[in-house]
Design a protein around this motif. Sequence first.
Motif: not given
Length: 133
Positions: A8-13, A44-51, A77-83, A117-122
């Motif tokens: 959720e925080y990653a999406i907000r950012a 979180i930002l570091q993880r998004l950069a790593k991905k 993509e954001i959720v999978e980068a984090i989770e 779920l995957n279809r809606v999020l993508s």
Amino acid sequence: MRITNQSEYAIRAIMEMAKNPEMIYTPSSLYEKIDVPKLFLAKILQRLAKKGILKSIRGATGGFSFKKSLQDITLLEIVEAIEGNASLNKCLMDGHLCDRKNFCPVHLIWVEAQESLNRVLSKKSIYQILHNE
């Protein structure tokens, strides 16, 4: 599946950064705007950069900016980068061999729900979401 606070925080950012995608953002410049703890946001930002969603810029004027185009980033993509690969149930997890798959009456329903779920999020990019397309 539960979308964690971290996702959720990653999406907000990402949504806040997408308002001015050319800017370089630091956790300090974002955390109050999106109501996220600054140290947690930095991780979180570091993880998004790593991905590969963001890029990390070093130095006194450094921070984070987009590595990918807003048109190419989805919520999935954001959720999978984090989770990691998010699954509704353990029998759908990558690498997990479900020994009940052949006789479980709800297995195909879990598969269908996961695909939905995957279809809606993508379905839409961050750009499309930001611009109500």
